[in-house]
Write a protein that holds these residues in place. Structure first.
Motif, short mmCIF file in Angstrom:
data_model
loop_
_atom_site.label_atom_id
_atom_site.label_comp_id
_atom_site.label_asym_id
_atom_site.label_seq_id
_atom_site.Cartn_x
_atom_site.Cartn_y
_atom_site.Cartn_z
N GLY A 76 -0.36 -13.71 -55.57
CA GLY A 76 0.35 -13.69 -54.31
C GLY A 76 1.38 -12.53 -54.54
N TRP A 77 1.74 -12.04 -53.23
CA TRP A 77 2.58 -11.06 -53.13
C TRP A 77 4.20 -11.00 -53.86
N ASP A 78 4.67 -12.27 -53.66
CA ASP A 78 6.01 -12.51 -54.43
C ASP A 78 5.76 -12.24 -56.06
N ALA A 101 8.90 -2.93 -64.87
CA ALA A 101 9.70 -1.66 -64.80
C ALA A 101 11.00 -1.74 -65.39
N TRP A 118 5.96 -6.85 -61.25
CA TRP A 118 6.09 -5.27 -61.27
C TRP A 118 7.48 -4.92 -61.46
N LEU A 119 8.44 -5.80 -60.99
CA LEU A 119 9.93 -5.41 -61.32
C LEU A 119 10.31 -5.70 -62.71
N VAL A 171 5.28 -8.85 -56.84
CA VAL A 171 6.35 -8.03 -57.01
C VAL A 171 7.37 -8.23 -57.96
#
Lengths: 258, 385
Positions: free
Chosen positions: A172-174, A184, A180-181, A177
């Motif tokens: 899912g989107w959340d 990173a 990824w964070l 993200v």
């Protein structure tokens, strides 16, 4: 060049013969496009000198002077080259200027600019060259920093994509993200502690400081030229005021205050 | 920044909604549109922070001392809130619902705050002696004159905590107690922090050649606030991305949360410049040389000996602090002569100590309780003395 001093009547004839349209195209081997102009200039001076009674002896004196200078230059260049070896090392050796290493004479010029400072010679070119070098150094340091950070972001992106590829479908989107964070942050943290980053940081701050200092010095030169107060003068004033305030503080402290 | 208008796009089910990536995408677009509408209505000039009433009592140029208006009978204090030079003092009073100041006032504290103002290049020679010894001394004297109290409790935050420590060491007779929050003491203790995201400031400060730092500070005269802001942001780049991405989008349906977000942005944008002389001491003497715990730090020639601090101490440490690693703060234990040392560990980050929901019920009650102990301890000492 030596031909200009020994030209005589033949020389005059050549110059006249090439004065018409298309003269530049007729330049012989070893003669540059400026040769005709130079010859015309010599011709004009010679005509001027010949107009007086002493023209012949004066011209001869000039020829002797040119010849003496030529011999001196050759001897000097030879001696200098013998001491320093490589091409471009002799500032008075025109042949050296034509060699690739001579940079058309610029290599000697640059060497002088970067050598010991002379009080009244080449101050402005020296400052301009220094500023250009500092600007280039800053560009390089900035590029170095971006490269180090870019590598970290690329590593993060690679990990992220490889992680997605190993799954059946995208989360899912959340969740995506958040993943990824997290990646990173891990990769940038790793980069921040790396010797490459620390070196880039040192170089960037040093280069940026040198560039700013050079720019300010140039601006202050202009400010002084037109009678404007400079940053250095204001800094000096503020330092004096701070020192006076500190003295007052100490005096008050001596009377039991802070 | 009031409630959302009727014309604002509403979130919730609609065409394209539903399970799966397309439904999530459609929802994201709707939230984005709603956020854009809310942002368009909000005026950054209208975002008010530090609104708790207070009165200026003393001023010297840019530096001013304020006394908060009492909301309850004052039974605690006086206590002076003391910030560092990297951020404005407004963070402790960000908004009424998240104001440490208001909660301390409600606990009956006679509360003061020192505002260092916004230094300019004209202040580049100001050093730790100016701030931690002289101006802080002036402020304490002003409080004593106004209240008649013989001593003042100091609540130092981050670099302000180091100012407070220095003053308590140099002028112990003026300080009734020392509350410190997210204050570095041992600047090399970051090595003991297991978090890979913490301690970059310590590492980077040690990485720089002092000669280059000197040239940098001499050239600039100040460490620009925009630069320190950028450095702080760069410590956690993904959190910055999240702040302006998922976090902001997530506030699209919550006007109160968006208002809090904008208040924090207002505080972040109001970052003062840091005078060069004080910055040199901070970066070279403290961060690089660790002079405070080595006993080599001095203000205007007076050595700062932490062993001279005998007053009660409350040390507040943020467990997830990536700016001041917790071991750097915890290192205060055992370095003073205080027999009343308390450690309060808060499960937040550096700023969260003052504004987060988690810290809300922890920090203010702990400080109030500690202040109450100062009052009774002071009375006890007076009686026995």
């Amino acid at each position: 060049m030596p031909g200009a001093a020994h030209g005589g009547d033949d020389f005059r004839g050549q110059a006249r013969g090439r004065a018409g349209p298309g003269a530049g195209a007729g330049a012989g081997a070893g003669e540059g496009p400026g040769a005709d102009i130079f010859r015309s200039w010599v011709e004009a001076h010679r005509a001027l000198l010949e107009s007086g009674g002493l023209a012949g002896p004066v011209w001869r004196q000039a020829e002797l002077l040119f010849e003496a200078w030529g011999r001196f230059a050759e001897n000097f260049a030879e001696a200098h080259a013998a001491r320093h070896g490589g091409p471009g090392a002799s500032p008075f050796d025109p042949a050296g200027w034509l060699r690739p290493e001579g940079g058309g004479g610029m290599s000697d010029f640059m060497r002088w600019l970067e050598g010991p400072e002379l009080a009244d010679l080449w101050g402005e070119p020296r400052a301009a060259l220094k500023g250009t070098r500092e600007w280039l150094a800053w560009l390089a340091a900035d590029g170095q920093m971006k490269a180090v950070l870019g590598e970290a972001w690329i590593a993060a992106f690679r990990r992220f994509v490889e992680g997605l590829a190993g799954e059946g479908g995208p989360p899912g989107w959340d969740a995506m993200v958040a993943r990824w964070l997290a990646i990173a942050e891990e990769e940038t943290a790793r980069a921040y502690r790396s010797p490459a980053y620390l070196a880039a940081q040192r170089d960037l701050i040093a280069a940026e400081t040198a560039l700013r200092a050079g720019l300010r010095a140039r601006i202050e030169t202009v400010a002084e030229l037109v009678g404007l107060p400079t940053r250095a003068e204001l800094d000096d004033l503020h330092e004096t005021l701070h020192g006076l305030r500190r003295e007052m503080r100490r005096m008050k402290a001596g009377r039991g205050h802070p | 920044m009031s409630g959302a208008g009727d014309d604002a796009p509403k979130s919730g089910p609609g065409p394209g909604s539903g399970p799966g990536p397309m439904g999530e995408w459609a929802d994201l677009v709707r939230r984005g549109a709603r956020l854009a509408a809310a942002m368009a209505r909000a005026s950054c000039d209208g975002v008010e922070i530090a609104a708790t009433p207070k009165r200026e009592i003393w001023r010297d140029g840019k530096i001013s001392l304020h006394r908060y208006a009492a909301t309850r009978p004052q039974r605690l204090g006086p206590m002076l809130i003391l910030h560092g030079l990297f951020g404005r003092q407004t963070i402790t009073d960000l908004e009424p619902e998240r104001s440490l100041v208001r909660r301390l006032l409600e606990a009956g504290t006679d509360l003061w705050v020192l505002d260092w103002g916004c230094p300019t290049r004209a202040d580049r020679c100001n050093d730790f002696a100016d701030y931690a010894l002289y101006w802080l001394g002036d402020a304490i004297e002003a409080i004593r004159a106004e209240t008649g109290a013989p001593q003042v409790a100091l609540f130092g935050i981050c670099q302000g905590g180091v100012f407070a420590l220095c003053h308590a060491a140099l002028r112990p007779e003026r300080v009734s107690g020392l509350a410190l929050a997210v204050t570095p003491v041992d600047f090399h203790a970051d090595a003991a922090d297991p978090s890979p995201q913490a301690g970059f400031l310590n590492l980077w400060a040690r990485n720089l050649d002092p000669a280059v730092l000197d040239a940098f500070l001499a050239e600039r005269g100040l460490v620009p606030g925009t630069m320190t802001g950028a450095v702080f942001q760069s410590l956690t780049p993904s959190r910055v991305m999240a702040r302006y991405g998922t976090e902001l989008i997530g506030k699209a349906d919550d006007d109160a949360a968006l208002e809090t977000f904008l208040r924090m942005e207002t505080w972040l944008a109001d970052r003062p410049d840091h005078p060069a002389a004080a910055a040199r001491q901070w970066l070279v003497d403290l961060y690089r040389r660790n002079a405070l715990v080595a006993g080599e730090f001095a203000l205007d020639g007076e050595p700062v000996d932490l062993g001279r601090i005998a007053c009660p101490i409350l040390n507040i440490v943020a467990q997830a602090d990536h700016i001041v690693p917790p071991p750097c703060s915890r290192a205060l234990a055992g370095r003073t002569a205080s027999r009343e040392y308390r450690l309060l560990e808060v499960p937040t980050g550096h700023i969260g100590v003052f504004v987060s929901e988690k810290a809300r019920g922890i920090v203010a009650p702990a400080v109030a309780d500690w202040l109450a102990g100062l009052a009774t301890g002071g009375a006890r000492r007076a009686a026995s003395g």
